[in-house]
Scaffold this active site. Structure first.
Site, PDB file in Angstrom:
ATOM      1  N   CYS A 114       0.790  -1.125  -0.090  1.00 22.25           N
ATOM      2  CA  CYS A 114      -0.049   0.203   0.045  1.00 22.25           C
ATOM      3  C   CYS A 114       0.876   1.280   0.109  1.00 22.25           C
ATOM      4  O   CYS A 114       0.321   2.306  -0.387  1.00 22.25           O
ATOM      5  CB  CYS A 114      -0.841  -0.032   1.230  1.00 22.25           C
ATOM      6  SG  CYS A 114      -2.083  -1.410   1.142  1.00 22.25           S
ATOM      7  N   HIS A 250      -3.305   7.434   1.821  1.00 21.06           N
ATOM      8  CA  HIS A 250      -3.618   6.328   1.497  1.00 21.06           C
ATOM      9  C   HIS A 250      -4.999   5.940   2.000  1.00 21.06           C
ATOM     10  O   HIS A 250      -5.477   6.160   2.964  1.00 21.06           O
ATOM     11  CB  HIS A 250      -2.581   5.000   1.899  1.00 21.06           C
ATOM     12  CG  HIS A 250      -3.015   3.888   1.632  1.00 21.06           C
ATOM     13  ND1 HIS A 250      -3.490   3.399   0.538  1.00 21.06           N
ATOM     14  CD2 HIS A 250      -3.226   2.623   2.602  1.00 21.06           C
ATOM     15  CE1 HIS A 250      -3.977   1.986   0.571  1.00 21.06           C
ATOM     16  NE2 HIS A 250      -3.653   1.632   1.712  1.00 21.06           N
ATOM     17  N   ASN A 280     -10.032   0.129  -0.644  1.00 22.67           N
ATOM     18  CA  ASN A 280      -8.517   0.143  -0.516  1.00 22.67           C
ATOM     19  C   ASN A 280      -8.080  -0.480  -1.739  1.00 22.67           C
ATOM     20  O   ASN A 280      -8.197  -1.577  -1.998  1.00 22.67           O
ATOM     21  CB  ASN A 280      -8.120  -0.449   0.938  1.00 22.67           C
ATOM     22  CG  ASN A 280      -6.610  -0.471   1.030  1.00 22.67           C
ATOM     23  OD1 ASN A 280      -5.557  -0.138   0.103  1.00 22.67           O
ATOM     24  ND2 ASN A 280      -6.013  -0.993   2.084  1.00 22.67           N
TER      25      ASN A 280
HETATM   26  N1  ACO Z   1     -18.749  -7.522   9.084  1.00 27.54           N
HETATM   27  C1  ACO Z   1     -19.216  -7.902  10.001  1.00 27.54           C
HETATM   28  N2  ACO Z   1     -18.300  -7.978  11.172  1.00 27.54           N
HETATM   29  C2  ACO Z   1     -17.059  -8.023  10.994  1.00 27.54           C
HETATM   30  C3  ACO Z   1     -16.397  -7.818   9.824  1.00 27.54           C
HETATM   31  C4  ACO Z   1     -17.392  -7.824   8.695  1.00 27.54           C
HETATM   32  N3  ACO Z   1     -17.153  -7.527   7.574  1.00 27.54           N
HETATM   33  N4  ACO Z   1     -15.166  -8.013   9.998  1.00 27.54           N
HETATM   34  C5  ACO Z   1     -14.838  -8.164  11.185  1.00 27.54           C
HETATM   35  N5  ACO Z   1     -16.057  -8.329  11.716  1.00 27.54           N
HETATM   36  C6  ACO Z   1     -16.134  -8.676  13.276  1.00 27.54           C
HETATM   37  C7  ACO Z   1     -14.976  -9.264  14.156  1.00 27.54           C
HETATM   38  O1  ACO Z   1     -14.995 -10.540  13.731  1.00 27.54           O
HETATM   39  C8  ACO Z   1     -15.228  -8.581  15.203  1.00 27.54           C
HETATM   40  O2  ACO Z   1     -16.044  -9.558  16.021  1.00 27.54           O
HETATM   41  P1  ACO Z   1     -16.069 -10.116  17.555  1.00 27.54           P
HETATM   42  O3  ACO Z   1     -15.825  -9.011  18.403  1.00 27.54           O
HETATM   43  O4  ACO Z   1     -17.168 -11.194  17.719  1.00 27.54           O
HETATM   44  O5  ACO Z   1     -14.591 -10.774  17.346  1.00 27.54           O
HETATM   45  C9  ACO Z   1     -15.662  -7.454  15.432  1.00 27.54           C
HETATM   46  O6  ACO Z   1     -16.407  -7.192  13.948  1.00 27.54           O
HETATM   47  C10 ACO Z   1     -14.781  -6.334  15.530  1.00 27.54           C
HETATM   48  O7  ACO Z   1     -13.537  -6.508  14.718  1.00 27.54           O
HETATM   49  P2  ACO Z   1     -12.537  -5.756  14.691  1.00 27.54           P
HETATM   50  O8  ACO Z   1     -11.296  -6.312  13.859  1.00 27.54           O
HETATM   51  O9  ACO Z   1     -11.825  -5.369  15.939  1.00 27.54           O
HETATM   52  O10 ACO Z   1     -12.713  -4.292  13.991  1.00 27.54           O
HETATM   53  P3  ACO Z   1     -12.152  -2.931  13.875  1.00 27.54           P
HETATM   54  O11 ACO Z   1     -12.738  -1.883  14.507  1.00 27.54           O
HETATM   55  O12 ACO Z   1     -10.421  -3.227  14.279  1.00 27.54           O
HETATM   56  O13 ACO Z   1     -12.197  -2.635  12.100  1.00 27.54           O
HETATM   57  C11 ACO Z   1     -10.800  -3.168  10.247  1.00 27.54           C
HETATM   58  C12 ACO Z   1     -11.592  -3.692  11.401  1.00 27.54           C
HETATM   59  C13 ACO Z   1     -11.779  -2.481   9.342  1.00 27.54           C
HETATM   60  C14 ACO Z   1     -10.096  -4.076   9.460  1.00 27.54           C
HETATM   61  C15 ACO Z   1      -9.838  -2.084  11.075  1.00 27.54           C
HETATM   62  O14 ACO Z   1      -9.060  -2.937  11.955  1.00 27.54           O
HETATM   63  C16 ACO Z   1      -8.553  -1.649  10.031  1.00 27.54           C
HETATM   64  O15 ACO Z   1      -8.995  -0.661   8.951  1.00 27.54           O
HETATM   65  N6  ACO Z   1      -7.561  -2.090  10.069  1.00 27.54           N
HETATM   66  C17 ACO Z   1      -6.321  -1.605   9.092  1.00 27.54           C
HETATM   67  C18 ACO Z   1      -6.517  -1.901   7.503  1.00 27.54           C
HETATM   68  C19 ACO Z   1      -5.431  -1.172   6.761  1.00 27.54           C
HETATM   69  O16 ACO Z   1      -5.030  -0.120   7.175  1.00 27.54           O
HETATM   70  N7  ACO Z   1      -4.611  -1.685   5.919  1.00 27.54           N
HETATM   71  C20 ACO Z   1      -3.572  -0.666   5.473  1.00 27.54           C
HETATM   72  C21 ACO Z   1      -2.663  -1.682   4.648  1.00 27.54           C
HETATM   73  S1  ACO Z   1      -3.418  -2.739   3.643  1.00 27.54           S
HETATM   74  C22 ACO Z   1      -1.991  -3.265   2.594  1.00 27.54           C
HETATM   75  O17 ACO Z   1      -1.012  -2.919   2.599  1.00 27.54           O
HETATM   76  C23 ACO Z   1      -2.411  -4.172   1.580  1.00 27.54           C
END
Ligand code: ACO
Length: 323
Positions: A114, A250, A280
């Site tokens: 990314c 990004h 993304n």
């Molecule tokens: N729909 C519904 N529920 C979901 C989904 C979904 N699509 N995905 C995860 N959940 C659930 C999880 O299982 C979890 O459930 P639990 O509490 O029962 O275990 C709950 O939602 C919360 O999940 P978290 O992972 O804690 O959610 P979070 O608020 O952290 O958001 C996310 C997740 C969007 C992935 C976030 O962490 C994020 O954006 N991370 C960074 C990603 C990023 O920036 N990547 C950049 C680089 S990418 C690259 O280099 C290729």
């Protein structure tokens, strides 16, 4: 006099197929509300069957050439930032070169996931200031839909396909911060974090693999590192965070984008945001946002921009440029 790598043109391409969040509700335990609330994403584009990264990159390149009023043979070098090239080799960049009918110069790919576009821009700047090239076509292009595990709701709803392109040209500057072009950059990586964001396949393992991500951990690093690298790049240029007209981040998650702007002390009306429409798109997200930002009339000549990104590696960085 100082040589600067100045933006001469910009363009982008998005595949025709638009996939709204609601489309995932049929096959996954997810909802439009969850995806929107946790990531800011509302829709993304997916490439058609048979449509490859170099196809997307070529469309974006043609748009940038048209915007610049240039022909392919006016370009000395092509750099494509991608983690999803069509083939193991040759590079996507040489495919774009052939597609454009460009018979001179040189072309190569850069892979920093990314953060790829920030790394590619920095390389293009180095080629220009060392007089290896007068004009460089820098492209970010990805088909991340090809490395999604469609059963994994925590990743497959976040990514999209697309391409953006920028043409940088050598121009004389004064050597101060009033110059147009790239003013400074800051690049970093830390391979100790390679396990929190990776693809579990590759050439040596003779598989394509799927993207795997510990989202929470990546989020934590992003919040900590993005404002810091932007600040460092600005400091290297002799500028302050408050001098910035536009953050062009990004586009991974609206909460990361908001968190970074807040840390930099800048309001959201000085941030170009496209994550709602593109998801993304990895290395394509910054050039896509630059092109859309210009088309919307947000980014104007002489505006001071900072781009910042973090991705697998971890690799992260920022570029400061005057448009
Ligand atoms: N729909 C519904 N529920 C979901 C989904 C979904 N699509 N995905 C995860 N959940 C659930 C999880 O299982 C979890 O459930 P639990 O509490 O029962 O275990 C709950 O939602 C919360 O999940 P978290 O992972 O804690 O959610 P979070 O608020 O952290 O958001 C996310 C997740 C969007 C992935 C976030 O962490 C994020 O954006 N991370 C960074 C990603 C990023 O920036 N990547 C950049 C680089 S990418 C690259 O280099 C290729």
């Amino acid at each position: 006099m100082t040589i600067r790598a100045v933006v001469r043109g910009v363009g982008h391409y998005l595949p025709e197929r638009v996939v709204p969040n609601s489309e995932f509700e049929a096959s996954l335990d997810t909802s439009d509300e969850w995806i929107k609330a946790r990531s800011g994403i509302e829709r993304r584009h997916f490439a058609a069957e048979g449509e490859t990264t170099s196809d997307l990159a070529t469309h974006a390149a043609r748009a940038a050439l048209a915007h610049a009023g240039l022909q392919a043979d006016d370009i000395d070098a092509i750099i494509v930032a991608t983690s999803t090239a069509d083939l193991t080799f040759p590079s996507a960049a040489t495919m774009v070169q052939a597609n454009l009918g460009m018979t001179r110069g040189f072309a190569f790919d850069v892979q920093a996931v990314c953060a790829g576009f920030v790394f590619a821009l920095t390389n293009a700047n180095a080629l220009i200031i060392s007089r290896q090239a007068q004009r460089v076509l820098v492209i970010g292009a990805e088909t991340f839909s090809r490395i999604m595990d469609w059963q994994d709701r925590s990743t497959c709803v976040l990514f999209g396909d697309g391409a953006g392109a920028l043409i940088l040209e050598a121009q004389q500057g004064q050597g101060d911060v009033s110059d147009r072009g790239i003013l400074a950059a800051d690049l970093n990586s830390d391979g100790r974090h390679r396990d929190i964001l990776y693809v579990d396949g590759g050439i040596s393992t003779q598989s394509t693999g799927f993207l795997r991500m510990e989202g929470k951990e990546v989020f934590r690093h992003a919040i900590e590192k993005l404002a810091a690298t932007a600040h460092t790049a600005l400091e290297k240029a002799g500028l302050k965070d408050s001098d910035v007209d536009w953050i062009v981040p990004h586009q991974a998650n609206i909460r990361i984008i908001q968190g970074t702007a807040k840390k930099m002390g800048l309001p959201m009306d000085r941030v170009v945001v496209t994550v709602q429409d593109h998801g993304n798109t990895s290395a394509a997200s910054i050039p896509l946002a630059l092109s859309v930002g210009v088309a919307r009339g947000q980014i104007k000549p002489n505006d001071l921009l900072v781009t910042e990104a973090i991705g697998g590696g971890l690799a992260w960085g920022a570029v400061v440029l005057r448009w």
